[in-house]
Design an enzyme around this catalytic site. Structure first.
Site, mmCIF file in Angstrom:
data_model
loop_
_atom_site.group_PDB
_atom_site.id
_atom_site.type_symbol
_atom_site.label_atom_id
_atom_site.label_comp_id
_atom_site.label_asym_id
_atom_site.label_seq_id
_atom_site.Cartn_x
_atom_site.Cartn_y
_atom_site.Cartn_z
ATOM 1 N N ASP A 141 51.100 105.719 -42.566
ATOM 2 C CA ASP A 141 50.559 106.989 -42.062
ATOM 3 C C ASP A 141 51.507 107.624 -41.045
ATOM 4 O O ASP A 141 51.286 108.753 -40.612
ATOM 5 C CB ASP A 141 49.197 106.753 -41.381
ATOM 6 C CG ASP A 141 48.037 106.871 -42.357
ATOM 7 O OD1 ASP A 141 48.163 107.656 -43.323
ATOM 8 O OD2 ASP A 141 47.016 106.183 -42.154
ATOM 9 N N LYS A 179 42.039 106.797 -52.395
ATOM 10 C CA LYS A 179 43.369 106.252 -52.148
ATOM 11 C C LYS A 179 43.560 104.959 -52.945
ATOM 12 O O LYS A 179 44.615 104.725 -53.533
ATOM 13 C CB LYS A 179 43.545 105.985 -50.644
ATOM 14 C CG LYS A 179 43.660 107.270 -49.827
ATOM 15 C CD LYS A 179 43.542 107.034 -48.330
ATOM 16 C CE LYS A 179 43.564 108.359 -47.567
ATOM 17 N NZ LYS A 179 43.303 108.204 -46.121
ATOM 18 N N GLN A 218 41.733 103.690 -41.660
ATOM 19 C CA GLN A 218 41.084 104.994 -41.865
ATOM 20 C C GLN A 218 40.459 105.488 -40.560
ATOM 21 O O GLN A 218 39.718 104.756 -39.907
ATOM 22 C CB GLN A 218 40.026 104.866 -42.978
ATOM 23 C CG GLN A 218 39.331 106.161 -43.332
ATOM 24 C CD GLN A 218 40.263 107.189 -43.981
ATOM 25 O OE1 GLN A 218 41.074 106.865 -44.834
ATOM 26 N NE2 GLN A 218 40.151 108.441 -43.559
#
Ligand code: NAD
Length: 289
Positions: free
Chosen positions: A121, A54, A98
């Protein structure tokens, strides 16, 4: 006849190139360089690979990327402090925590603490609520990538029977909600299957489009798929044979009409849509739409 393989990798490259152009235009017009802060707690090797990919993708698209590495024994309080600092930092536009987090950390508290405007997200209840109501701020990256894959391959979705296997907050649930909305690339008749579904093959065989997000290697076999169906494999399973999906690709490709491979299917699109959301976050925080 063998199914057409839906190439997520090339499509992701195309989308990333488009985003890089948009970032260049945004900054040329005085916008701040979009910045994604990634937080990784612990040393899960899979998570380390994801976060680094990412980071690299951000840089390639002309965005800034910050990586916060915290030790495995980090407490909920320490992580909440970091999230608060990132929320307050005006140069950070997107925050990515994460998952999975180590057991001692209260994941819900941490995800709820992320500023909804920086929640790239789309895990925050405010953003989830907006998706349910059909007025999304951000779409979660994996279902968003699948939506792009369907749209850009001109796969009809409206009125189709779509079955989603898996009801996670990250993939299955938002995917089902997005596909049933009254919007472009949606309007499907959606069925959601999970670990308590009775006679799963009988349900999945009705699907014109089958989205599989279970986390069990090669779980979906040819007998579970309607001939000619579109099969989207979200699974990423590390096995002795390397990375495999939740779909038994070799057998299912002989029945399906179109199928995504693993690797090279949904995974690269997830990263592309994270970049999309980070740019969208920078625009929103600059006061744009
Ligand atoms: P999860 O473990 O949170 O949820 C799994 C779901 O599968 C559950 O809802 C469960 O009810 C369902 N399930 C389990 N066994 C089942 C069975 N026998 N029959 C029917 N349903 C069953 O999973 P997740 O986070 O959604 O991830 C699923 C997979 O997708 C994993 O392999 C994960 O690594 C992968 N994933 C990939 C990406 C990507 O970018 N490609 C992103 C997220 C997750």
């Amino acid at each position: 006849m063998s199914a057409t393989v839906l190439d997520g990798k090339s499509l992701a490259q195309e989308i990333r190139a488009e985003i890089a152009d948009q970032v260049a235009e945004f900054t040329r017009k005085g916008g701040a360089v979009p910045c994604l802060a990634a937080v990784l707690v612990g040393e899960d090797p899979g998570s380390q690979v994801y976060v680094r990919n990412k980071e690299k993708a951000c840089k390639k698209a002309g965005m800034r990327s910050l990586l916060h590495l915290l030790p495995t024994e980090t407490t909920t309080g320490e992580l909440l402090d970091l999230v608060a600092r990132l929320n307050a930092d005006r140069s950070v536009h997107g925050i990515l925590v994460q998952l999975p987090l180590p057991r001692q950390i209260d994941e819900t508290r941490v995800l709820d603490a992320v500023d909804p405007l920086k929640d790239v997200d789309a895990f925050h209840p405010e953003n989830v609520g907006r998706i349910v109501q059909g007025r999304p701020r951000y779409l979660p990256c994996t279902p968003h990538g699948i939506r792009e894959l369907l749209l850009r391959n001109r796969i009809p979705v409206a009125g189709q029977n779509v079955t989603v296997i898996g009801r996670s907050d990250i993939v299955g649930k938002p995917m089902a909600i997005m596909l049933m909305q009254r919007s472009e690339g949606a309007n499907a008749t959606v069925t959601v299957c999970h670990s308590r579904t009775k006679d799963l093959p009988a349900v999945t065989r009705q699907a014109d489009i089958l989205v599989v997000a279970i986390g069990k290697p090669k779980f979906v076999t040819a007998g579970m798929v309607k001939p000619g169906a579109v099969v989207i494999d979200v699974g990423i399973n590390r096995t002795n044979q390397g990375l495999v999906g939740d779909v038994d690709f070799e057998s299912v490709k002989e029945v399906a009409g179109q199928i995504t491979p693993v690797p090279g299917g949904v995974g690269p699109l997830t990263i592309a849509m994270l970049l999309h959301n980070t740019l969208a976050a920078a625009r929103l925080q600059a006061g744009g739409a």
